[in-house]
Design an enzyme around this catalytic site. Sequence first.
Site, PDB file in Angstrom:
ATOM      1  N   CYS A   1      16.592  56.670  61.307  1.00 46.63           N
ATOM      2  CA  CYS A   1      16.614  55.557  60.348  1.00 46.63           C
ATOM      3  C   CYS A   1      15.195  55.090  60.037  1.00 46.63           C
ATOM      4  O   CYS A   1      14.506  54.554  60.906  1.00 46.63           O
ATOM      5  CB  CYS A   1      17.473  54.437  60.947  1.00 46.63           C
TER       6      CYS A   1
ATOM      7  N   CYS B   1      14.430  51.361  60.381  1.00 49.64           N
ATOM      8  CA  CYS B   1      14.367  50.988  61.810  1.00 49.64           C
ATOM      9  C   CYS B   1      12.960  51.247  62.344  1.00 49.64           C
ATOM     10  O   CYS B   1      12.427  50.440  63.108  1.00 49.64           O
ATOM     11  CB  CYS B   1      15.371  51.804  62.629  1.00 49.64           C
TER      12      CYS B   1
END
Length: 151
Positions: free
Chosen positions: A79, A82
């Site tokens: 991600c 993230c």
Amino acid sequence: MATAAAAGSATKQYITVRCTNCKKWNRIDAAKADKGPKCGNCGTAIALDHPILLDDESFDRVVNGTDIPVMVDFYADWCGPCKMMAPAVEQLAREYLGKALVTKLDTDASAQTAGRFQIRGIPTTIVFRHGKEAKRQTGAVPLAALKQLLA
Ligand SMILES: [Zn+2]
């Protein structure tokens, strides 16, 4: 029993974490979080100034056994947002050492917990107080917004 926030009161607040080396559970006085706590069993340093990795097995015991607020960063390795937010989470762990426990949970490796909290998008940040979800933020946010969740 006083319910008001009592900073500096005599009531001890504990942090419950698992040693990354021997996996033994440790209870650490939050007021001594900056004193270089070590595992009572094997002596390995317990680095509370970095996000603590939680998993399906450890999640409940850490969240329910910690008296100070617990922030969980639900993330995944693939991600991008993230990764963008990770330095802010690291910084938060340093700045809130002893005041909040900053943790992260890999939503792929610990899908059971991610499912239980109905994590639909990552990163999702949840603040737990005494084991209960208090605040939730979905999407990557800057450090100031993470602090707001703990305010
Ligand atoms: Zn240990």
